[in-house]
Design a protein around this motif. Sequence first.
Motif, PDB file in Angstrom:
ATOM      1  N   TYR A 139       0.614  -1.288  -0.217  1.00  0.00           N
ATOM      2  CA  TYR A 139       0.076  -0.049   0.214  1.00  0.00           C
ATOM      3  C   TYR A 139       1.082   1.205   0.178  1.00  0.00           C
ATOM      4  N   ILE A 140       0.539   2.538  -0.401  1.00  0.00           N
ATOM      5  CA  ILE A 140       0.855   3.404  -1.060  1.00  0.00           C
ATOM      6  C   ILE A 140       0.001   4.442  -0.423  1.00  0.00           C
ATOM      7  N   LEU A 141       0.225   6.063  -0.385  1.00  0.00           N
ATOM      8  CA  LEU A 141      -0.801   7.136  -0.675  1.00  0.00           C
ATOM      9  C   LEU A 141      -0.821   7.117  -1.895  1.00  0.00           C
ATOM     10  N   CYS A 142      -2.487   7.645  -2.413  1.00  0.00           N
ATOM     11  CA  CYS A 142      -2.897   8.052  -3.421  1.00  0.00           C
ATOM     12  C   CYS A 142      -2.533   9.256  -4.081  1.00  0.00           C
ATOM     13  N   SER A 143      -2.747  10.166  -5.684  1.00  0.00           N
ATOM     14  CA  SER A 143      -2.568  11.100  -4.960  1.00  0.00           C
ATOM     15  C   SER A 143      -3.881  12.020  -4.581  1.00  0.00           C
ATOM     16  N   ASP A 144      -3.539  13.479  -4.527  1.00  0.00           N
ATOM     17  CA  ASP A 144      -5.124  13.883  -3.567  1.00  0.00           C
ATOM     18  C   ASP A 144      -6.014  13.941  -5.002  1.00  0.00           C
ATOM     19  N   ASP A 145      -6.409  13.863  -6.082  1.00  0.00           N
ATOM     20  CA  ASP A 145      -6.952  13.820  -7.248  1.00  0.00           C
ATOM     21  C   ASP A 145      -7.582  12.023  -7.195  1.00  0.00           C
ATOM     22  N   CYS A 146      -7.042  11.295  -6.424  1.00  0.00           N
ATOM     23  CA  CYS A 146      -8.445  10.612  -6.697  1.00  0.00           C
ATOM     24  C   CYS A 146      -9.398   9.925  -5.024  1.00  0.00           C
ATOM     25  N   GLY A 147      -9.969   9.691  -5.950  1.00  0.00           N
ATOM     26  CA  GLY A 147     -11.235   9.592  -5.220  1.00  0.00           C
ATOM     27  C   GLY A 147     -11.788   7.708  -4.937  1.00  0.00           C
ATOM     28  N   GLU A 148     -13.163   8.117  -4.559  1.00  0.00           N
ATOM     29  CA  GLU A 148     -14.229   7.352  -3.964  1.00  0.00           C
ATOM     30  C   GLU A 148     -14.490   6.126  -5.419  1.00  0.00           C
ATOM     31  N   ASP A 149     -14.692   6.737  -6.619  1.00  0.00           N
ATOM     32  CA  ASP A 149     -14.796   6.566  -7.322  1.00  0.00           C
ATOM     33  C   ASP A 149     -13.995   5.965  -8.836  1.00  0.00           C
ATOM     34  N   THR A 150     -12.699   7.568  -8.822  1.00  0.00           N
ATOM     35  CA  THR A 150     -11.423   7.411  -9.738  1.00  0.00           C
ATOM     36  C   THR A 150     -10.500   6.649  -8.824  1.00  0.00           C
ATOM     37  N   HIS A 151      -9.801   6.296  -8.934  1.00  0.00           N
ATOM     38  CA  HIS A 151      -8.570   6.503  -8.260  1.00  0.00           C
ATOM     39  C   HIS A 151      -7.646   6.359 -10.070  1.00  0.00           C
ATOM     40  N   LYS A 152      -6.742   7.608  -9.752  1.00  0.00           N
ATOM     41  CA  LYS A 152      -5.649   8.207 -10.971  1.00  0.00           C
ATOM     42  C   LYS A 152      -4.519   7.494 -10.489  1.00  0.00           C
ATOM     43  N   ASP A 153      -4.693   5.492 -10.674  1.00  0.00           N
ATOM     44  CA  ASP A 153      -3.794   5.241 -10.482  1.00  0.00           C
ATOM     45  C   ASP A 153      -2.847   4.248 -11.853  1.00  0.00           C
ATOM     46  N   TRP A 154      -2.655   5.859 -12.524  1.00  0.00           N
ATOM     47  CA  TRP A 154      -2.215   5.169 -14.250  1.00  0.00           C
ATOM     48  C   TRP A 154      -0.653   5.438 -15.144  1.00  0.00           C
ATOM     49  N   HIS A 155       0.313   4.771 -12.944  1.00  0.00           N
ATOM     50  CA  HIS A 155       1.971   5.429 -13.710  1.00  0.00           C
ATOM     51  C   HIS A 155       2.122   3.839 -13.144  1.00  0.00           C
ATOM     52  N   LEU A 156       2.834   3.836 -13.441  1.00  0.00           N
ATOM     53  CA  LEU A 156       3.901   2.758 -13.193  1.00  0.00           C
ATOM     54  C   LEU A 156       4.938   2.243 -12.132  1.00  0.00           C
ATOM     55  N   HIS A 157       4.759   0.859 -11.525  1.00  0.00           N
ATOM     56  CA  HIS A 157       4.907   0.457  -9.675  1.00  0.00           C
ATOM     57  C   HIS A 157       6.102  -0.386 -10.551  1.00  0.00           C
ATOM     58  N   PHE A 158       7.181   0.385  -9.956  1.00  0.00           N
ATOM     59  CA  PHE A 158       8.510  -0.383  -9.549  1.00  0.00           C
ATOM     60  C   PHE A 158       9.386  -1.669  -8.761  1.00  0.00           C
ATOM     61  N   TYR A 159       9.536  -2.177  -9.149  1.00  0.00           N
ATOM     62  CA  TYR A 159      10.130  -3.168  -7.567  1.00  0.00           C
ATOM     63  C   TYR A 159      11.379  -3.582  -8.258  1.00  0.00           C
ATOM     64  N   CYS A 160      12.354  -2.983  -6.834  1.00  0.00           N
ATOM     65  CA  CYS A 160      14.019  -3.430  -7.094  1.00  0.00           C
ATOM     66  C   CYS A 160      14.001  -5.146  -6.835  1.00  0.00           C
ATOM     67  N   LYS A 161      14.704  -5.561  -7.682  1.00  0.00           N
ATOM     68  CA  LYS A 161      15.302  -7.077  -7.180  1.00  0.00           C
ATOM     69  C   LYS A 161      16.314  -6.676  -5.971  1.00  0.00           C
ATOM     70  N   MET A 162      16.608  -6.089  -5.871  1.00  0.00           N
ATOM     71  CA  MET A 162      17.248  -5.888  -5.216  1.00  0.00           C
ATOM     72  C   MET A 162      17.626  -5.215  -4.114  1.00  0.00           C
ATOM     73  N   CYS A 163      16.820  -4.104  -3.490  1.00  0.00           N
ATOM     74  CA  CYS A 163      16.355  -4.104  -2.081  1.00  0.00           C
ATOM     75  C   CYS A 163      15.287  -4.443  -2.045  1.00  0.00           C
ATOM     76  N   LYS A 164      14.266  -4.464  -2.630  1.00  0.00           N
ATOM     77  CA  LYS A 164      13.225  -5.401  -2.334  1.00  0.00           C
ATOM     78  C   LYS A 164      12.215  -4.095  -2.702  1.00  0.00           C
ATOM     79  N   GLN A 165      12.305  -3.245  -2.664  1.00  0.00           N
ATOM     80  CA  GLN A 165      11.083  -1.816  -2.838  1.00  0.00           C
ATOM     81  C   GLN A 165      10.545  -1.384  -3.747  1.00  0.00           C
TER      82      GLN A 165
END
Length: 140
Positions: free
Chosen positions: A75-101
């Motif tokens: 879980y991570i905080l959304c931007s302020d323009d997300c709401g109950e009806d729509t998440h503006k979560d249209w960006h890349l989520h990146f997982y680092c295989k070394m630091c596991k973040q």
Amino acid sequence: MKKDTENKLLNKNTKPTSMRILVYDFLAAQKVALSLSEIEEQLHFADRITIYRTLKTFEEKGIIHGVQENSTTKYILCSDDCGEDTHKDWHLHFYCKMCKQTTCREHIIFSEGMAGEFRIDEVRLFAKGICEDCLNDSLQ
């Protein structure tokens, strides 16, 4: 800071309880997505079920978004323009295989305009690799 958090929660139609304020402030201080277990480790004095319910409420209200990483949700905080009806979560989520973040890469987005004559309700952009910090560390 507590008043700011209360206002942010109220703006998302969420009652600012002590636990919700605690979880929100904790997540606001993070730069990476965290699992329920990782959050629970840091808030060890809080009940796991209460933390879980808080996260689910936050997700429903557009306060956080869940990132699916293998069989775990982080879980991570959304931007302020997300709401109950729509998440503006249209960006890349990146997982680092070394630091596991897992981090949000908000500069790499999928545009709503790409949908054309159909409606897209959800986009999940997820990439695995090595982050810039780990790459720099490995070069030294």
